[in-house]
Design an enzyme around this catalytic site. Sequence first.
Site, mmCIF file in Angstrom:
data_model
loop_
_atom_site.group_PDB
_atom_site.id
_atom_site.type_symbol
_atom_site.label_atom_id
_atom_site.label_comp_id
_atom_site.label_asym_id
_atom_site.label_seq_id
_atom_site.Cartn_x
_atom_site.Cartn_y
_atom_site.Cartn_z
ATOM 1 N N ARG A 1 68.951 -27.999 -79.915
ATOM 2 C CA ARG A 1 67.821 -27.638 -80.771
ATOM 3 C C ARG A 1 67.932 -27.847 -81.929
ATOM 4 O O ARG A 1 68.571 -27.130 -82.761
ATOM 5 C CB ARG A 1 67.244 -26.218 -80.524
ATOM 6 C CG ARG A 1 66.057 -25.774 -81.486
ATOM 7 C CD ARG A 1 65.351 -24.590 -81.045
ATOM 8 N NE ARG A 1 66.550 -23.341 -80.926
ATOM 9 C CZ ARG A 1 66.807 -22.667 -81.805
ATOM 10 N NH1 ARG A 1 66.581 -22.962 -83.099
ATOM 11 N NH2 ARG A 1 67.738 -21.592 -81.741
ATOM 12 N N HIS B 1 63.815 -22.175 -83.798
ATOM 13 C CA HIS B 1 63.438 -21.624 -82.411
ATOM 14 C C HIS B 1 62.082 -21.844 -82.411
ATOM 15 O O HIS B 1 61.368 -22.471 -81.397
ATOM 16 C CB HIS B 1 63.816 -20.403 -82.233
ATOM 17 C CG HIS B 1 63.235 -19.466 -80.948
ATOM 18 N ND1 HIS B 1 63.475 -19.795 -79.628
ATOM 19 C CD2 HIS B 1 62.254 -18.697 -80.867
ATOM 20 C CE1 HIS B 1 62.929 -19.459 -78.773
ATOM 21 N NE2 HIS B 1 62.044 -18.352 -79.545
ATOM 22 N N TYR C 1 72.147 -18.468 -88.921
ATOM 23 C CA TYR C 1 72.919 -18.286 -87.758
ATOM 24 C C TYR C 1 73.706 -19.441 -87.429
ATOM 25 O O TYR C 1 74.589 -19.411 -86.356
ATOM 26 C CB TYR C 1 72.110 -17.634 -86.619
ATOM 27 C CG TYR C 1 71.145 -18.084 -86.032
ATOM 28 C CD1 TYR C 1 71.030 -19.396 -85.218
ATOM 29 C CD2 TYR C 1 69.754 -17.896 -86.352
ATOM 30 C CE1 TYR C 1 70.027 -20.075 -84.684
ATOM 31 C CE2 TYR C 1 68.725 -18.634 -86.090
ATOM 32 C CZ TYR C 1 68.906 -19.751 -85.258
ATOM 33 O OH TYR C 1 67.810 -20.467 -84.637
#
Length: 381
Positions: free
Chosen positions: A264, A268, A277
Amino acid sequence: MTPSDPTGLLTELDETVQLVDQTGRRHPNPDYDPWVADVDAAALARLYRDMVIVRRLDAEGVALQRQGQLGLWPPLSGQEAAQIGSARALRADDFVFSSYREMAVAWTRGVPSAGLVSEWRGTAASGWNPYEHNMAVPQIIIGAQSLHAAGYAMGLGWDGSDAATISYFGDGATSEGDVSEALVFASSFRAPVVFFCQNNQWAISEPVGLQSHQPLARRADGFAMPGIRVDGNDVLAVLAVTRVALERARKGEGPSFIEAVTYRMGPHTTADDPTRYRTDEELAAWRERDPIARVLALLDGLGVDVAGLEREVAAEAADAAAELRAACIGLADPPPLSVFDHVYAEPNSHVDGQRERYARYLAMFDESGTEASGRVEGGAR
């Protein structure tokens, strides 16, 4: 080995089905080549077109959300090959059960532009009639669609149909009980369903290596079904393995589990900040595996006029994005009480009571949106 893959197992591609590498070089594979023997240069160009258009639509969706036209958008950039390759393997009578990220799959099923954005704009409870496209509306509850796919597939078997279902979910969903239950039912009843896991490396902010110390496809072993691991950025390989799984389903050989290893590239959802992160180095490494670039490189090696193809497809993608934007902005706000119209198929006294109470609440306001019966400046009544 990356922060999202501390075991070093889940981004290794040497044990994964791969027909086209990241440089665009075609790798012969006696097991899977026959399944894509019909894919010539023209067919590859169509797959390239699909991926470019849905990437452009995805970028437009992000832009619309940033501009306040959509409440949320779940980007798919980087996962185009996984979605297009698998979706183009389906027949029209196969039924799709997806999560909220499979906009590309919906696009291949003929969902119009307004249907792709209406839920995210908040003007409809669902984007399309599932039976017009043989695709259920996106499932927000993580993994629940896998149960729906298994149940529908069991029904197909009982009806004597040779159609199949496919359930799309992410790596994070494999830790949900719903997915395990769906695998049990599908295996027990040899249901004609393909479980298609897009391992995009991150379950929101949790790395896939945290929940599985081995490839996710190996989880299929415990449910007595084949697990196939494929390079999810290789559209040709994804097409091949999905065709194999669908053929097994049609022949009554039961379900299959496909793990498409992809990434990805964006957040998200547009409410997420992935810089908190993951690293720039990780992002750059996966950018080198871009699914669109490798198909273009393969086409170049086949002697296709890729410069002309790029211009033609870019113009088509721009038109599709403009159509999506116009459809989004043109969506009319529904009457407030219409939110109760399709909760149940039959009249329901509980919903009727809610409708009446909400109607009384709305009646308290005048046309300007202020309370008709008086208000207190600077605070609640």
